[in-house]
Design an enzyme around this catalytic site. Structure first.
Site, PDB file in Angstrom:
ATOM      1  CD  GLU A   1       4.062  10.771  -0.280  1.00 20.27           C
ATOM      2  OE1 GLU A   1       4.037  10.926  -1.517  1.00 20.27           O
ATOM      3  OE2 GLU A   1       3.046  10.663   0.424  1.00 20.27           O
TER       4      GLU A   1
ATOM      5  CD  GLU B   1       1.162   7.955   0.927  1.00 22.19           C
ATOM      6  OE1 GLU B   1       1.989   7.296   0.262  1.00 22.19           O
ATOM      7  OE2 GLU B   1       0.458   8.861   0.455  1.00 22.19           O
TER       8      GLU B   1
END
Ligand SMILES: [Zn+2]
Length: 418
Positions: free
Chosen positions: A27, A32
């Site tokens: 990430e 994400e």
């Protein structure tokens, strides 16, 4: 494109992936990972999409992975929990609801740009589920995850929630000009004029239909506003400040009038001079003129000769909102400045501007408003209003200065006025 040089782009383009495979990136501000092993995948997606998509769109863009855990391991959404198509549908629906606000004049990017890929995830040669990846492009202006939670009370509507546009206008000084919108101002005057003159609305609309961004500033007489004599046959003057056009001053007459063009030209000329000399406008400026007549059927035809004879080069056009606002700023100074007692006493020029309330008092039609009672504390500007009104009386009723009676209680004030 930085989104395509992002390591996530390769995965985004994959046709199939293996369950349990570890991605070679983790990430980051543009990546994400989310993982839902529940049957309610769609519900969860609806909740997280607004937040992450708007965050990426408001920053540098990015990738939202649904079906990867925090350790970068591909787990996918099991096919028993969700079907392929619904992943896309849920995404499209959620993103289409995101409110956006443009401060720029971009028309082509009305909504968030994004692309969704649903990639098959296999386990031991069998289809296990899907990885959903949403690639979000950066947005030019502001994307909201939902309409701002802000409320107002209104007599008719009761308590109501502001929409994004209303909220932004209250929070930010976006200026009088907004993109993709041509505004008539002051609104009350436009309404009043339209109710008094049946054909006015259509006539003006026809003239300005090719302009999509700007302001049409109406006045019963731009001449009087600029301290010139009124012409009684004039119904109103309208100054158009629009993008991709020089300013245009329209004089609207009831009947054809030979002096109409002279009046319009003189007013435009004075306006131009004052914009530079008083308003301090430093850009290129010309004010085109056009006389319109309510009684004639075809104004484009009959007024062919009354358009400004000079064609200015396109560099005189107001190219963007910034240039329009600069001109408007100069215009405010032209209309609101006044010579003050203080300037005279100190022997130096001080820039004084009327307040909006003072200007509103002055904008009242002198023909209709025969009495005005203005009260205020010393120094609140009553004398200034009186002076401005006297100027207006002189210009509106064409009277000599010595036919105006001014009564005041102290001598210095009398001397100043004289
Ligand atoms: Zn924009």
């Amino acid at each position: 494109n930085s989104l395509e040089s992002n390591p996530a782009f390769e995965i985004f383009q994959s046709k199939k992936l293996e369950y349990g495979q570890r991605l070679r990136f983790s990430e980051s501000p543009s990546i994400e990972f989310k993982q839902f092993s529940t049957k309610h995948v769609q519900e969860y997606m609806k909740n997280i999409i607004p937040e992450y998509i708007s965050a990426f769109a408001n920053t540098q863009g990015g990738y939202l992975f649904i079906g990867v855990d925090d350790e970068s391991i591909i787990l996918g959404c099991p096919k028993d929990n969700v079907d392929r198509d619904s992943l896309k549908t849920v995404t499209n629906e959620a993103i289409s609801k995101l409110p956006v606000f443009h401060f720029c004049s971009s028309k082509d990017k009305d909504k968030v740009s994004y692309e969704t890929r649903v990639i098959d995830v296999f386990q031991g040669g069998n289809l296990y589920g899907y990885l959903c990846v949403i690639k979000v492009e950066p947005f030019c202006c502001a994307v909201f995850s939902e309409a701002p939670i802000s409320w107002m009370v209104d007599k008719k509507k009761g308590v109501y929630r502001l929409n994004t546009e209303e909220w932004v206008h209250m929070m930010v000084d976006v200026g009088p000009v907004s993109p993709d919108h041509l505004k008539y101002t002051p609104k009350f005057l436009w309404k009043e004029l339209c109710s008094q003159h049946k054909r006015l609305k259509d006539l003006v609309k026809q003239q300005i239909r090719s302009f999509s961004c700007g302001l049409l500033i109406l006045s019963r007489s731009w001449a009087v506003d600029l301290n010139l004599e009124e012409k009684q046959e004039v119904i109103c003057d309208a100054l158009l400040i629009a993008q991709n056009s020089p300013p245009i001053l329209y004089t609207i007459l009831g009947e054809q009038d030979e002096q109409g063009q002279d009046y319009c030209t003189r007013t435009a000329f004075t306006l131009k001079q004052k914009l530079v000399n008083t308003g301090g406008y430093t850009g290129r400026v010309c004010v085109m003129t056009k006389v319109l007549c309510l009684s004639s059927q075809n104004n484009n035809k009959t007024s062919g000769g009354s358009v400004s004879p000079i064609d200015y080069p396109s560099s005189y056009n107001l190219a963007n909102i910034q240039e329009m606002q600069d001109l408007l700023q100069a215009l405010v100074i032209v209309l609101l400045n006044f010579r003050s007692f203080l300037s005279d006493q100190l022997g130096c020029e001080i820039l004084n501007l009327l307040t909006a309330q003072q200007y509103e008092i002055l904008s009242k039609s002198l023909r209709k408003t025969r009495e005005l009672f203005v009260h205020g504390l010393p120094g609140s500007g009553k004398t200034i209003i009186a002076m401005k009104i006297m100027e207006k009386i002189r210009n509106t009723f064409h009277c000599e200065t010595d036919r105006i009676l001014y009564i005041c209680e102290n001598q210095p004030l009398r001397d100043f006025i004289q």
